[in-house]
Write a protein that holds these residues in place. Sequence first.
Motif, PDB file in Angstrom:
ATOM      1  N   VAL A 243       0.903  -1.600  -0.064  1.00 46.16           N
ATOM      2  CA  VAL A 243      -0.451   0.177  -0.306  1.00 46.16           C
ATOM      3  C   VAL A 243       1.370   1.013  -0.370  1.00 46.16           C
ATOM      4  CG1 VAL A 243      -1.561   1.640   1.306  1.00 46.16           C
ATOM      5  CG2 VAL A 243      -1.395  -1.229   1.098  1.00 46.16           C
ATOM      6  N   GLY A 244       1.472   1.032   0.928  1.00 43.65           N
ATOM      7  CA  GLY A 244       3.110   2.393   0.951  1.00 43.65           C
ATOM      8  C   GLY A 244       3.504   1.888  -0.852  1.00 43.65           C
ATOM      9  N   ARG A 245       3.944   1.464  -0.862  1.00 45.43           N
ATOM     10  CA  ARG A 245       4.397   1.819  -2.714  1.00 45.43           C
ATOM     11  C   ARG A 245       3.734   2.299  -3.103  1.00 45.43           C
ATOM     12  NH1 ARG A 245       6.987  -3.345  -2.231  1.00 45.43           N
ATOM     13  NH2 ARG A 245       5.436  -4.245  -3.860  1.00 45.43           N
ATOM     14  N   LEU A 246       2.425   1.664  -3.726  1.00 43.95           N
ATOM     15  CA  LEU A 246       1.442   2.288  -4.099  1.00 43.95           C
ATOM     16  C   LEU A 246       1.162   3.375  -3.937  1.00 43.95           C
ATOM     17  CD1 LEU A 246      -1.093   1.931  -6.592  1.00 43.95           C
ATOM     18  CD2 LEU A 246      -1.997   1.282  -5.047  1.00 43.95           C
ATOM     19  N   ALA A 247       0.432   3.941  -2.616  1.00 39.36           N
ATOM     20  CA  ALA A 247       0.164   5.171  -2.724  1.00 39.36           C
ATOM     21  C   ALA A 247       1.819   7.349  -2.917  1.00 39.36           C
ATOM     22  CB  ALA A 247       0.227   6.143  -0.903  1.00 39.36           C
ATOM     23  N   SER A 248       2.906   5.503  -2.714  1.00 40.16           N
ATOM     24  CA  SER A 248       3.748   6.716  -3.230  1.00 40.16           C
ATOM     25  C   SER A 248       4.026   7.280  -5.211  1.00 40.16           C
ATOM     26  CB  SER A 248       5.795   5.844  -2.802  1.00 40.16           C
ATOM     27  OG  SER A 248       6.163   6.863  -2.906  1.00 40.16           O
ATOM     28  N   GLU A 249       3.736   5.814  -5.162  1.00 41.27           N
ATOM     29  CA  GLU A 249       3.818   6.182  -7.418  1.00 41.27           C
ATOM     30  C   GLU A 249       3.073   6.608  -7.428  1.00 41.27           C
ATOM     31  OE1 GLU A 249       5.515   5.082  -9.042  1.00 41.27           O
ATOM     32  OE2 GLU A 249       7.540   3.349  -7.849  1.00 41.27           O
ATOM     33  N   CYS A 250       2.018   7.285  -6.395  1.00 43.12           N
ATOM     34  CA  CYS A 250       0.454   7.774  -7.138  1.00 43.12           C
ATOM     35  C   CYS A 250       0.573   9.181  -6.604  1.00 43.12           C
ATOM     36  CB  CYS A 250      -1.265   7.756  -6.140  1.00 43.12           C
ATOM     37  SG  CYS A 250      -1.269   6.112  -7.145  1.00 43.12           S
ATOM     38  N   GLY A 251       1.653   9.935  -6.424  1.00 42.35           N
ATOM     39  CA  GLY A 251       1.763  11.382  -6.245  1.00 42.35           C
ATOM     40  C   GLY A 251       1.023  12.313  -5.258  1.00 42.35           C
ATOM     41  N   ASP A 252       0.653  12.679  -6.006  1.00 41.45           N
ATOM     42  CA  ASP A 252      -0.396  13.472  -5.285  1.00 41.45           C
ATOM     43  C   ASP A 252      -1.700  13.418  -4.654  1.00 41.45           C
ATOM     44  OD1 ASP A 252       1.416  15.996  -5.329  1.00 41.45           O
ATOM     45  OD2 ASP A 252       0.015  16.635  -7.779  1.00 41.45           O
ATOM     46  N   TYR A 253      -1.900  12.105  -4.843  1.00 42.10           N
ATOM     47  CA  TYR A 253      -3.100  11.654  -4.639  1.00 42.10           C
ATOM     48  C   TYR A 253      -2.896  10.461  -3.418  1.00 42.10           C
ATOM     49  CZ  TYR A 253      -6.018  13.682  -8.060  1.00 42.10           C
ATOM     50  OH  TYR A 253      -6.779  14.414  -9.086  1.00 42.10           O
ATOM     51  N   ALA A 254      -1.935  10.018  -3.023  1.00 38.99           N
ATOM     52  CA  ALA A 254      -1.039   9.158  -2.052  1.00 38.99           C
ATOM     53  C   ALA A 254      -2.188   9.104  -0.684  1.00 38.99           C
ATOM     54  CB  ALA A 254       0.351   9.621  -1.195  1.00 38.99           C
ATOM     55  N   VAL A 255      -2.158  10.079  -0.317  1.00 36.87           N
ATOM     56  CA  VAL A 255      -3.589   9.970   0.724  1.00 36.87           C
ATOM     57  C   VAL A 255      -4.796   9.292   0.352  1.00 36.87           C
ATOM     58  CG1 VAL A 255      -5.168  11.887   2.352  1.00 36.87           C
ATOM     59  CG2 VAL A 255      -2.671  12.545   1.664  1.00 36.87           C
ATOM     60  N   LEU A 256      -5.006   9.975  -0.736  1.00 37.59           N
ATOM     61  CA  LEU A 256      -6.416   8.798  -1.002  1.00 37.59           C
ATOM     62  C   LEU A 256      -6.378   7.819  -0.992  1.00 37.59           C
ATOM     63  CD1 LEU A 256      -8.783   8.974  -2.816  1.00 37.59           C
ATOM     64  CD2 LEU A 256      -8.144   9.149  -4.816  1.00 37.59           C
ATOM     65  N   ILE A 257      -5.301   7.161  -1.260  1.00 40.53           N
ATOM     66  CA  ILE A 257      -4.472   5.469  -1.514  1.00 40.53           C
ATOM     67  C   ILE A 257      -4.688   4.998  -0.443  1.00 40.53           C
ATOM     68  CG2 ILE A 257      -3.136   4.467  -2.321  1.00 40.53           C
ATOM     69  CD1 ILE A 257      -4.576   5.311  -4.971  1.00 40.53           C
ATOM     70  N   ASN A 258      -3.989   5.945   0.480  1.00 40.89           N
ATOM     71  CA  ASN A 258      -3.754   5.269   2.192  1.00 40.89           C
ATOM     72  C   ASN A 258      -5.483   5.150   2.744  1.00 40.89           C
ATOM     73  OD1 ASN A 258      -1.078   4.731   2.504  1.00 40.89           O
ATOM     74  ND2 ASN A 258      -1.245   6.935   2.580  1.00 40.89           N
ATOM     75  N   ALA A 259      -5.599   6.193   2.374  1.00 34.79           N
ATOM     76  CA  ALA A 259      -7.684   6.439   2.762  1.00 34.79           C
ATOM     77  C   ALA A 259      -8.452   5.756   2.314  1.00 34.79           C
ATOM     78  CB  ALA A 259      -8.170   7.608   2.512  1.00 34.79           C
ATOM     79  N   LEU A 260      -8.118   5.351   1.245  1.00 29.06           N
ATOM     80  CA  LEU A 260      -8.807   3.313   0.319  1.00 29.06           C
ATOM     81  C   LEU A 260      -8.256   2.196   0.626  1.00 29.06           C
ATOM     82  CD1 LEU A 260      -9.858   4.989  -3.270  1.00 29.06           C
ATOM     83  CD2 LEU A 260     -11.139   4.240  -1.740  1.00 29.06           C
ATOM     84  N   GLY A 261      -7.082   2.553   0.579  1.00 30.25           N
ATOM     85  CA  GLY A 261      -6.796   1.526   1.556  1.00 30.25           C
ATOM     86  C   GLY A 261      -6.477   0.808   3.062  1.00 30.25           C
ATOM     87  N   TYR A 262      -6.954   1.699   3.911  1.00 25.38           N
ATOM     88  CA  TYR A 262      -7.251   2.008   5.732  1.00 25.38           C
ATOM     89  C   TYR A 262      -8.480   2.244   6.177  1.00 25.38           C
ATOM     90  CZ  TYR A 262      -2.031   0.516   5.947  1.00 25.38           C
ATOM     91  OH  TYR A 262      -1.405   0.776   5.785  1.00 25.38           O
TER      92      TYR A 262
END
Length: 381
Positions: free
Chosen positions: A173-192
């Motif tokens: 999840v951390g790796r994907l969030a990092s690759e999504c750049g400005d949308y990292a918080v969105l990825i973490n929100a969806l994943g957690y």
Amino acid sequence: MAQCIGEASGAGATGSARAAAEASRRRSKHFTRKIDAERWLAGVEVSKSRGEWIDPNLSRITVGEWARTWLDAQSQLKPTTIARYGGIVDKHLAATWGQIAIADVTPADVAAWLQRLASSGLAAGSVRYIHRILSLSLAYAVLDGRLSRNPAAGVPLPRAKAKPRVFLTHAEVGRLASECGDYAVLINALGYTGMRWGEAVALQVEDVDLLRRRIRVTRAMAEVRGKAIIGTPKDHERRDVPVPAFLVDDLAELVAGRSPAELVFPSPKGSILRNGNFRRNVFDAAAQRAGLGGITPHGLRHTAASLAIQAGATVVVVSRMLGHSSAKVTLDVYAHLFADDLDTVADRLHEARARASADQMRTSRPMIFAEDRFAGGQHAV
């Protein structure tokens, strides 16, 4: 030819036929033999006495017309569901059953139709979904007194294969969030948090309670015929979802200085973020760079459930977090994840029993006496 309902040969049969004709709005049914007319009349009377008699006029409506009548009555459904059901009615039900009266539909006809759909290349899940729409509409006809039974109920259905689910680890999840750049918080929100995509992109700043570490899910975005529509969450259930401390800090930075009504995760133009655009412009390439295949933004919901279960969340807690209608739904989807805890439970039970046995031995240990040969008496040791 004996005529019924209207008259049949013989005075007695004529009287009964006329009485039945009045009850059935003076429709006529013809028989070549008097005994057949009398048997039919007797059957009508038995059905009436049981409350099972159906006025033939009501069941002559076509399947296509009735399916649309049923759909118009489903005011409790969300616009996306109405649109999806309507597409199936137009494409599948009207094409095959459009001019056929609901009274003429048989289970064998329905089974043959489903077989044709499966043979055409449709996935088993799609065939089952199409059948569901037909069955629901005919069940409504039973409720409305137009059919005595639902001919689509109980027919054989193709077995649907469960779609594989992807469960990411914390590191992934951390790796994907990092690759999504400005949308990292969105990825973490969806994943957690386990929010659905439509729920996350509809969030407003006022929905984020940083002090309580909660997100209030009260709205959801759905795309209906290319338009973004804001409505209630699935099953119309509003809920609070827990937010890990690390994500609270990220959200605080993201919403700082913004008005309560602003979107938390807007598009670059400040409007609602569409799933298709996000996947095309950001997500799919980021997932590929992160070496994560088969993952989708909505699929991160499964990751949230998996990580919560690993952290010790119960079925009820996971159900509430995901907004499932019941804990049974949660178990239907994630039972295998909870099964991973069986060994842990067994080990803890073993340890608890060992501690209990040790305590019992200490409290019930007998006094041991040894003979004091020199003193000539016995003393406790």
